[in-house]
Design a protein around this motif. Structure first.
Motif, PDB file in Angstrom:
ATOM      1  N   ASN A  42      67.819  36.758  20.374  1.00 12.47           N
ATOM      2  CA  ASN A  42      68.180  35.512  21.077  1.00 12.47           C
ATOM      3  C   ASN A  42      69.133  34.637  20.265  1.00 12.47           C
ATOM      4  N   TYR A  53      69.094  33.009  27.817  1.00  8.63           N
ATOM      5  CA  TYR A  53      69.306  33.939  26.712  1.00  8.63           C
ATOM      6  C   TYR A  53      69.895  35.282  27.156  1.00  8.63           C
ATOM      7  N   SER A 113      56.903  37.179  21.570  1.00 11.00           N
ATOM      8  CA  SER A 113      57.129  38.575  21.958  1.00 11.00           C
ATOM      9  C   SER A 113      56.278  39.587  21.202  1.00 11.00           C
ATOM     10  N   VAL A 128      51.877  32.662  29.576  1.00 13.00           N
ATOM     11  CA  VAL A 128      52.598  33.936  29.476  1.00 13.00           C
ATOM     12  C   VAL A 128      51.699  34.947  28.769  1.00 13.00           C
ATOM     13  N   TRP A 173      56.552  37.268  31.650  1.00 10.97           N
ATOM     14  CA  TRP A 173      57.649  36.785  30.792  1.00 10.97           C
ATOM     15  C   TRP A 173      58.449  35.831  31.648  1.00 10.97           C
ATOM     16  N   ILE A 174      58.825  34.695  31.109  1.00  8.67           N
ATOM     17  CA  ILE A 174      59.554  33.718  31.914  1.00  8.67           C
ATOM     18  C   ILE A 174      60.782  33.240  31.117  1.00  8.67           C
ATOM     19  N   GLN A 213      61.885  30.829  29.000  1.00  9.21           N
ATOM     20  CA  GLN A 213      61.113  29.797  28.277  1.00  9.21           C
ATOM     21  C   GLN A 213      61.853  28.464  28.169  1.00  9.21           C
ATOM     22  N   HIS A 253      52.520  29.838  19.424  1.00 10.45           N
ATOM     23  CA  HIS A 253      52.187  30.504  18.152  1.00 10.45           C
ATOM     24  C   HIS A 253      53.043  29.957  17.018  1.00 10.45           C
ATOM     25  N   GLY A 307      56.393  30.512  16.537  1.00 10.03           N
ATOM     26  CA  GLY A 307      57.569  31.297  16.133  1.00 10.03           C
ATOM     27  C   GLY A 307      58.746  30.335  16.005  1.00 10.03           C
ATOM     28  N   TRP A 308      59.723  30.673  15.172  1.00  7.16           N
ATOM     29  CA  TRP A 308      60.774  29.687  14.898  1.00  7.16           C
ATOM     30  C   TRP A 308      61.585  29.342  16.143  1.00  7.16           C
ATOM     31  N   ASN A 309      61.891  30.361  16.981  1.00  9.31           N
ATOM     32  CA  ASN A 309      62.670  30.044  18.187  1.00  9.31           C
ATOM     33  C   ASN A 309      61.883  29.127  19.106  1.00  9.31           C
ATOM     34  N   SER A 310      60.616  29.454  19.309  1.00  9.49           N
ATOM     35  CA  SER A 310      59.798  28.614  20.187  1.00  9.49           C
ATOM     36  C   SER A 310      59.720  27.202  19.637  1.00  9.49           C
ATOM     37  N   GLU A 353      63.057  25.393  20.039  1.00  6.83           N
ATOM     38  CA  GLU A 353      63.291  25.127  21.469  1.00  6.83           C
ATOM     39  C   GLU A 353      62.475  23.908  21.904  1.00  6.83           C
TER      40      GLU A 353
END
Ligand code: UDP
Length: 463
Positions: free
Chosen positions: A23, A255, A285, A311, A337-338, A340, A355, A357-360, A363
Motif C-alpha cells: 500500500n 489503494y 492483513s 473485518v 475486507w473493506i 479501510q 491492532h 499496524g503502522w498503516n492503520s 490512516e
C-alpha cells in the motif's frame, strides 16, 4: 547542471510482498508519477497472478514482477518464515537482476531502485549496476530507530519488565512491553528479527532513506535518526490516498491493490448509522487471534451496546462464535475486507479498534479517528505506546495474565474512547494530527518539499 528529462527517469519500486508494504509503496509510486518520474512497480509473480491484469488498466504506473521463489503459492508454499525469507532473497536478487538487465535494452533503462528496507539485497543489485538506490521504510521512524540502535548494539535491553525503562534519544522512556515484540519477547520470530535488523546492514550505501511518516508527527526521533544516518533521511508520508490529503492526484481515492476479496456492502451499512456511533474493528492483513481471544472480542463488542463493523478475513471467520452475526442482527456488519480509508473517513465511525499496524495507525491519525489499540506483535506494541502517550489519540488495552484481553477490558476501552472524559480529549486532539498530515503533503509542506528534493536529486544523479 544538466538534468535528465523527468519522464525518462525510470524508478523501479520493489515492495516486501505483503499488504502493509504494498500500500504505501504503490501510493508513493503514484506521487512520483505525479511529479513526472516513470515508476514501475514490481510485485512477486504470485501476487501479480492473484491480482489479475485489470490492475494495469488506466494507471500511469507500469507493473512488472520478480520472483520470491514461491511463484505458485506465495508465502504458504514455503515451509516456514525462515524458508520463505531465504527463498525470497535468493530468487528475488536473481530475478531483480534479470529485470534490470531486461530494461537495459529498452528505451527506458532503470535509473533508480526504490526498495523496501526489508529487502537490503535489492540495494546490492542497484549498486552492482551503478544505479541510484533509495531505501523506503514502511514503519514508524520510532520503530526504525529502535532497530537501528539494536543493530548497532547501542540498546541496553532490560532483562525483565520490572527493570528501568529504556532511554532512546527522541523517544519517550520505553518499558520493555513498548518495544517491538521481536525485542520484548526475546527469541520470538528470530528470522523476522534478523530481517528488521538487516535493514541497516548496508543502508549507508543507499543514496536516500525515505520514511512513511511526517515530520511534525515524529519530529524528535526523525532528528535523532537523521544525525546518525549517512544518506539523507526524508519523511515523505503519509501515503494515504490524495483525496484525503491534498486532493492533487486525480483518481487517487483508494489503494487499488487488495490481496483479499473486497466486500462492498460496508458504506451502505455505515450510511444508515448516526455520526460517531460505530466502532470499526480490524486487525489488518496478517494477525491471527486465538479462538478464545475472538470469543472475548465478540462478547466485549456486544457488551458495549454500540454498533460495529468488524473485518474478519475468510481465514479467521471460523473463529467467530457460532450464530454471533445473527445474534447481532443490524447492530453488526462482519466483512471480509473493506476499503479501510473510506470507512475511517465515514462520519458514522467514532472509534477504530485496531491492532496498531503502522498503516492503520497513520490512516486513523490522518482521518482524525481515535483508537483502541490491541497490539499483536512486531511494531504494533510501539505504535500503541505512541498512540496513547505521545499523540494522545487512543488507549492501549491491558492483557490479562492468561495472555488474553478480556471482554470487560475490551468493553471498558471502547467506552473510554466513545463516551468518557478521556475520549472527549482524544476527539479534541485527533483533528490536530489530521490537519498536520494534510499540511505535510500539501504544496510547500515538509513531505512535499522532501519529495521534490528527492526527485530533483535523482534527476541530477541520473543525468
Ligand atoms: N486494510 C484494508 N481493508 C481492510 C483491512 C485493512 O484496506 O479490511 C488496509 C489498511 O488500510 C492498511 C493495510 O490494509 O493500509 C494494513 O496495514 P497495517 O500496517 O495496518 O497492518 P498489517 O496488515 O501490515 O498487519
Amino acid at each position: 547542471m544538466e538534468e535528465k528529462a523527468k519522464n525518462s527517469v525510470h524508478v523501479l519500486v520493489i515492495p516486501y510482498p505483503s499488504q502493509g508494504h504494498i500500500n504505501p509503496m504503490l501510493q508513493f509510486s503514484k506521487r512520483l508519477s505525479s511529479k513526472g518520474l516513470k515508476p514501475t512497480f514490481a510485485t512477486t509473480k504470485f501476487i501479480s497472478q492473484t491480482m489479475g491484469p485489470e490492475l494495469l488498466l488506466g494507471s500511469d504506473i507500469d507493473f512488472n514482477t520478480i520472483s520470491d521463489g514461491c511463484d505458485q503459492g506465495g508465502f504458504l508454499e514455503a515451509n516456514d518464515i525462515n524458508d520463505y525469507l531465504v527463498r525470497l532473497q535468493a530468487a528475488g536478487s536473481r530475478s531483480l537482476t534479470e529485470l534490470v538487465v531486461k530494461y537495459r535494452n529498452t528505451p527506458h533503462p532503470i535509473d533508480c531502485i526504490l526498495y523496501d528496507a526489508f529487502l537490503p539485497w535489492a540495494l546490492d543489485v542497484a549498486k552492482q549496476f551503478g544505479l541510484v538506490g533509495a531505501a523506503f521504510f514502511t514503519q514508524a521512524c520510532a520503530v526504525n530507530y529502535i532497530y537501528y540502535c539494536a543493530h548497532h548494539g547501542v540498546l541496553s535491553l532490560p532483562v525483565s519488565s520490572s527493570a528501568a525503562p529504556i532511554a532512546i534519544p527522541g523517544l519517550p522512556l520505553l518499558e520493555l512491553r513498548d518495544m517491538p515484540s521481536f525485542i520484548y519477547v526475546a527469541g520470538s520470530y528470530p528470522s523476522y528479527f534478523e530481517m528488521v535488523l538487516s535493514q541497516f546492514s548496508n543502508v549507508d550505501q543507499a543514496d536516500f532513506i525515505l520514511v512513511n511518516t511526517f515530520y511534525k508527527l515524529e519530529q524528535e526521533v526523525v532528528d535523532s535518526m537523521s544525525k546518525v544516518m549517512t544518506p539523507p533521511l526524508l519523511t515523505i508520508g503519509p501515503t494515504i490516498p490524495s483525496v484525503y490529503l491534498d486532493q492533487k492526484l486525480e483518481n487517487d481515492k483508494d489503494y487499488d491493490l487488495n490481496l483479499f476479496k473486497l466486500d462492498s456492502t460496508s458504506t451502505h451499512w455505515l450510511t444508515s448509522k448516526t455520526p460517531g456511533s460505530v466502532v470499526y474493528v480490524s486487525f489488518g492483513s496478517m494477525a491471527n487471534l486465538s479462538i478464545d481471544q475472538m470469543e472475548e472480542l465478540a462478547r466485549g463488542l456486544k457488551k458495549t451496546g454500540f454498533d460495529f463493523l468488524w473485518v474478519v478475513r475468510s481465514s479467521e471467520i471460523a473463529k467467530v462464535p457460532d450464530g454471533f452475526a445473527e445474534e447481532m442482527g443490524d447492530r453488526a456488519l462482519i466483512a471480509n475486507w473493506i476499503s479501510q480509508t473510506e470507512v475511517l473517513a465515514h462520519e458514522a465511525v467514532g472509534c477504530f479498534f485496531t491492532h496498531g499496524g503502522w498503516n492503520s495507525t497513520i490512516e486513523a491519525l490522518c482521518l482524525g479517528v481515535p483508537m483502541v489499540v490491541m497490539p499483536q506483535w512486531t511494531d504494533q506494541t510501539t505504535d500503541a505506546k505512541l498512540v496513547q502517550d505521545v499523540w494522545k489519540v487512543g488507549v492501549r488495552v491491558e492483557v490479562g495474565e492468561d495472555g488474553i484481553v478480556s471482554r470487560d477490558e475490551i468493553e471498558g476501552c471502547i467506552r473510554q474512547v466513545m463516551e468518557a472524559e478521556r475520549g472527549k480529549a482524544m476527539k479534541e486532539n485527533a483533528p490536530k494530527w489530521k490537519e498536520l498530515s494534510v499540511e505535510a503533503v500539501c504544496e510547500g509542506g515538509s513531505s512535499d518539499k522532501n519529495i521534490d528534493g528527492f526527485v530533483s536529486k535523482i534527476l541530477t544523479q541520473c543525468k
